[in-house]
Design a protein around this motif. Structure first.
Motif, PDB file in Angstrom:
ATOM      1  N   LEU A  48      10.179 -19.492 -61.194  1.00  0.00           N
ATOM      2  CA  LEU A  48      11.335 -18.619 -61.442  1.00  0.00           C
ATOM      3  C   LEU A  48      12.578 -19.406 -61.835  1.00  0.00           C
ATOM      4  O   LEU A  48      13.268 -19.047 -62.783  1.00  0.00           O
ATOM      5  N   VAL A  49      12.881 -20.462 -61.093  1.00  0.00           N
ATOM      6  CA  VAL A  49      14.115 -21.203 -61.392  1.00  0.00           C
ATOM      7  C   VAL A  49      14.038 -21.901 -62.738  1.00  0.00           C
ATOM      8  O   VAL A  49      15.063 -22.095 -63.389  1.00  0.00           O
ATOM      9  N   ASN A  50      12.832 -22.229 -63.149  1.00  0.00           N
ATOM     10  CA  ASN A  50      12.668 -22.845 -64.463  1.00  0.00           C
ATOM     11  C   ASN A  50      12.844 -21.838 -65.596  1.00  0.00           C
ATOM     12  O   ASN A  50      13.079 -22.225 -66.739  1.00  0.00           O
ATOM     13  N   SER A  51      12.736 -20.556 -65.274  1.00  0.00           N
ATOM     14  CA  SER A  51      12.801 -19.504 -66.298  1.00  0.00           C
ATOM     15  C   SER A  51      14.157 -18.821 -66.409  1.00  0.00           C
ATOM     16  O   SER A  51      14.392 -18.086 -67.356  1.00  0.00           O
ATOM     17  N   HIS A  52      15.041 -19.038 -65.423  1.00  0.00           N
ATOM     18  CA  HIS A  52      16.322 -18.318 -65.407  1.00  0.00           C
ATOM     19  C   HIS A  52      17.458 -19.264 -65.056  1.00  0.00           C
ATOM     20  O   HIS A  52      17.460 -19.880 -63.983  1.00  0.00           O
ATOM     21  N   THR A  53      18.440 -19.336 -65.933  1.00  0.00           N
ATOM     22  CA  THR A  53      19.543 -20.284 -65.806  1.00  0.00           C
ATOM     23  C   THR A  53      20.305 -20.157 -64.494  1.00  0.00           C
ATOM     24  O   THR A  53      20.644 -21.156 -63.870  1.00  0.00           O
ATOM     25  N   MET A  54      20.595 -18.928 -64.055  1.00  0.00           N
ATOM     26  CA  MET A  54      21.448 -18.763 -62.875  1.00  0.00           C
ATOM     27  C   MET A  54      20.689 -18.919 -61.564  1.00  0.00           C
ATOM     28  O   MET A  54      21.284 -18.869 -60.490  1.00  0.00           O
ATOM     29  N   LEU A  55      19.377 -19.156 -61.632  1.00  0.00           N
ATOM     30  CA  LEU A  55      18.576 -19.299 -60.421  1.00  0.00           C
ATOM     31  C   LEU A  55      18.386 -20.762 -60.032  1.00  0.00           C
ATOM     32  O   LEU A  55      18.075 -21.602 -60.876  1.00  0.00           O
ATOM     33  N   SER A  77       2.796 -31.572 -51.104  1.00  0.00           N
ATOM     34  CA  SER A  77       3.026 -30.584 -52.162  1.00  0.00           C
ATOM     35  C   SER A  77       4.456 -30.062 -52.116  1.00  0.00           C
ATOM     36  O   SER A  77       5.104 -29.918 -53.164  1.00  0.00           O
ATOM     37  N   LEU A  78       4.965 -29.782 -50.920  1.00  0.00           N
ATOM     38  CA  LEU A  78       6.360 -29.337 -50.798  1.00  0.00           C
ATOM     39  C   LEU A  78       7.312 -30.416 -51.321  1.00  0.00           C
ATOM     40  O   LEU A  78       8.245 -30.124 -52.070  1.00  0.00           O
ATOM     41  N   ILE A  82      10.013 -30.456 -54.650  1.00  0.00           N
ATOM     42  CA  ILE A  82      11.425 -30.835 -54.550  1.00  0.00           C
ATOM     43  C   ILE A  82      11.762 -31.976 -55.506  1.00  0.00           C
ATOM     44  O   ILE A  82      12.726 -31.904 -56.272  1.00  0.00           O
ATOM     45  N   THR A  83      10.969 -33.017 -55.462  1.00  0.00           N
ATOM     46  CA  THR A  83      11.331 -34.241 -56.200  1.00  0.00           C
ATOM     47  C   THR A  83      11.104 -34.139 -57.701  1.00  0.00           C
ATOM     48  O   THR A  83      11.640 -34.960 -58.447  1.00  0.00           O
ATOM     49  N   THR A  84      10.354 -33.155 -58.128  1.00  0.00           N
ATOM     50  CA  THR A  84      10.080 -33.039 -59.572  1.00  0.00           C
ATOM     51  C   THR A  84      10.915 -31.955 -60.246  1.00  0.00           C
ATOM     52  O   THR A  84      10.718 -31.670 -61.418  1.00  0.00           O
ATOM     53  N   ASN A  85      11.860 -31.365 -59.513  1.00  0.00           N
ATOM     54  CA  ASN A  85      12.664 -30.298 -60.112  1.00  0.00           C
ATOM     55  C   ASN A  85      14.072 -30.340 -59.544  1.00  0.00           C
ATOM     56  O   ASN A  85      14.279 -30.076 -58.354  1.00  0.00           O
ATOM     57  N   ASN A  86      15.050 -30.626 -60.392  1.00  0.00           N
ATOM     58  CA  ASN A  86      16.432 -30.742 -59.902  1.00  0.00           C
ATOM     59  C   ASN A  86      17.085 -29.389 -59.629  1.00  0.00           C
ATOM     60  O   ASN A  86      18.232 -29.334 -59.194  1.00  0.00           O
ATOM     61  N   LYS A  87      16.354 -28.282 -59.861  1.00  0.00           N
ATOM     62  CA  LYS A  87      16.879 -26.963 -59.507  1.00  0.00           C
ATOM     63  C   LYS A  87      16.409 -26.512 -58.117  1.00  0.00           C
ATOM     64  O   LYS A  87      16.769 -25.440 -57.663  1.00  0.00           O
ATOM     65  N   ILE A  88      15.627 -27.344 -57.454  1.00  0.00           N
ATOM     66  CA  ILE A  88      15.274 -27.083 -56.053  1.00  0.00           C
ATOM     67  C   ILE A  88      16.311 -27.832 -55.221  1.00  0.00           C
ATOM     68  O   ILE A  88      16.310 -29.058 -55.156  1.00  0.00           O
TER      69      ILE A  88
END
Length: 196
Positions: A48-55, A77-78, A82-88
């Protein structure tokens, strides 16, 4: 700018997400954090966060969804999410829930500790859930040095000493709908600084 710090948008049909985000934007919200509650839910949050700018997102294992102790692979996995996505940007939703139908307390407490350690190691704040476990929650936050990561006490329904203890550990207090119907909670909140 208003930020909604806790949603579960992964529980909605993907076709409904754009209209939800539009309504939020029209209400003045510019950033929304959506939180996972299981490993699969956390993976959906990443999508979801990868698909929507404000998320932006949080990943974590909610206490009510625990069936057994997570494996090292589950925790890895958790961490990978986290480490592979700066939107987490947070570890959530984690915590304790001591109701009659809840998973065993020892299981919840260990998984809460484990996730605080992950958040601390990865320098992420936590957003935590607490129901009928105020003393245990504050003790674990203190023992696990959760003040090093900080975050938000989500859906707060405790008393003033609990709020003050959480604030002293570096946490913000998040209110939700119960504030509208519980006079004792209204009294407690009237004594919490607005900045917290």
């Amino acid at each position: 700018m208003f930020v909604d710090c806790h949603t579960h948008l992964d529980e909605f049909d993907s076709i409904d997400i754009p209209s939800i985000l539009n309504r939020a934007h029209n209400a003045g919200i510019r950033l929304i954090i959506t939180s996972g509650t299981t490993l699969d839910s956390s993976r959906n949050v990443v999508s979801l966060v990868n698909s929507h700018t404000m998320l932006y997102g949080g990943v974590g294992l909610h206490p009510m969804n625990l069936r057994d102790y997570p494996s090292e692979e589950d925790y890895s996995s958790l961490e990978m999410l986290i480490t592979t996505n700066n939107k987490i940007i947070t570890m959530s939703e984690i915590g304790l829930d001591f109701t009659e139908t809840s998973p065993p307390k020892k299981l919840q407490e260990q998984v809460f500790r484990d996730q605080i350690r992950i958040a601390r190691d990865l320098q992420l704040p936590i957003i935590f859930h607490c129901r009928n476990a105020f003393k245990e929650t504050i003790n674990i936050l203190s023992e696990e040095c959760a003040d090093k990561c900080g975050g938000i006490f989500h859906y707060f329904q405790g008393d003033l000493p609990t709020a003050k203890a959480a604030i002293e550990l570096g946490f913000y207090i998040s209110m939700a709908k119960p504030l509208l119907r519980l006079p004792e909670l209204q009294e407690t909140v009237s004594n919490i600084p607005l900045s917290k």
